[in-house]
Design an enzyme around this catalytic site. Sequence first.
Site, mmCIF file in Angstrom:
data_model
loop_
_atom_site.group_PDB
_atom_site.id
_atom_site.type_symbol
_atom_site.label_atom_id
_atom_site.label_comp_id
_atom_site.label_asym_id
_atom_site.label_seq_id
_atom_site.Cartn_x
_atom_site.Cartn_y
_atom_site.Cartn_z
ATOM 1 C CG HIS A 162 -1.809 1.184 1.341
ATOM 2 N ND1 HIS A 162 -3.130 1.155 0.969
ATOM 3 C CD2 HIS A 162 -1.578 2.444 1.762
ATOM 4 C CE1 HIS A 162 -3.670 2.350 1.161
ATOM 5 N NE2 HIS A 162 -2.734 3.157 1.646
ATOM 6 C CD GLU A 163 1.527 3.564 3.696
ATOM 7 O OE1 GLU A 163 1.671 4.627 3.063
ATOM 8 O OE2 GLU A 163 0.501 3.318 4.373
ATOM 9 C CD GLU A 170 -5.725 5.368 0.375
ATOM 10 O OE1 GLU A 170 -4.747 6.133 0.540
ATOM 11 O OE2 GLU A 170 -5.900 4.361 1.098
#
Length: 505
Positions: free
Chosen positions: A268-269, A299
């Site tokens: 995700h990061e 996002e």
Amino acid sequence: MPESQTPYDELCSLTRQIATLESVSRLVAWDQETYMPAGAAGARARQMAMLAGIVHERKTAPRMGELIQACEEDPDVTGDPLRTACVREMRRDYELATKLPGELVAELARVGSEAQQVWKRARTESDFALFRPSLETMVALTRQKAECYGWGDGEPYDALINEYEPETTARQIEAIFTPLRDRLSAFIAEVRDNGTPPDTSPLDVQIPADRQHALGLFILKSIGFDLQCGRLDTTTHPFCEGLAPGDTRLTTRYHEERFTDALYGTMHEAGHGIYEQGLPKGSHFGTPLGEAISLGIHESQSRMWENFVGRSRAFWTWALPHAREYLGSPIEPFSTGQLTAAVNTASPSLIRVEADEATYNLHIMVRFEIERALISGDLPPADVPGAWNERYKSFLGVDVPDDRRGCLQDVHWAFGLIGYFPTYCLGNLYAAQFWETIRSQIPDLDTQIARGRFDALRIWLNENIHAHGRRYRAGELCERVTGKPLGPDPLLRHLESRIRPAYGL
Ligand code: ZN
């Protein structure tokens, strides 16, 4: 001023100085979260406050306003679409920075830090009544903030969303969220009633943090996060910080009893990080053309790598042999199919941050509806627990046993972060819509992923999304790239395509 320097050049040189100061702010903030010794807390708070003051002073300097206006009237700017977009975004930043009176900013910060303490106690004691006065004050101040920003022909909440998702309105969000909510709720109920939940025991194995860290670094390198221009460290709350050109920092956290938390947290990061590394900071650092569009688009990039890539069968086809090598015997017995099914559950629960990919969106809907009603005045803060519990029952089919696991679970409202939650779900929606276009333009994407080839995907994202900086607004970019305005269908199709096979439907 040298004779050759145009207003545009002078403006860009000022914003570049501001961006450089902000990069120092971000570096000390990153250090505070990672390596700073506890004893430095007082000094660090003073350093950060001083830098924030200098940055604010520069951002709101009258000279900035004069230069922006000069650029808006300069044919060399207005005749150039890229410069026009850049100045449009500088105008936006200037307006946002100058519209709030200093006293209101200070009051929001003061009440926010107090409310956060009260919220902590209220959550521990699971007692909303303790938090209610703080929430009332924060809602009143946030409404004042919306008044200062102003809104078009919509509603005050639009002014708050605009900070995070430029020019996206509550009505536009509602038009997508409502059908998504209805169809997703129905689909999740169908899965619950007719499907067989996948066996999640492959995830319940014990893996030491150092092994997980080694796997995380290997995955980062493989998907194309440049570790020569970035780092991965450990923090309580994972984040990504695009510090400066050539410097993007990621953090993650390790749970030895569930290795997929760190694996997906890191991916995700990394999605945020690959976006930061892909922004044209070489040529446009310090101007909007070198910056991310919005939280929703940011996002979309993180969710794409975490969910659309990371939870696919193709990904596990490639990743499983490497996971076995790094994580060792605990995951030896499991197959690609078992791992893919185990990470594609749709199981309604109480806590947003622990929710699966599908039900997560419904947690966001609850918050969107409640905060919108709080700001319009339709919902008095005292009625938040009732409104919360009712929606959890109707959207997710779960009974909320107490406020701790209900409306007190998130810190956002205590900080005055209202208008922020929808961006999480918008990120999923944008990711899904981009993903369908990517798959049509890279027809063998699955085969590539199954071989550990991520470059075509990364290059596509770079050329179509990252390279533009803030040239286009999110909705406009979505239409340019996918040919359609943002809608709920791609996300629903994606979730069904992952969850049905996992539940044997
Ligand atoms: Zn994120």
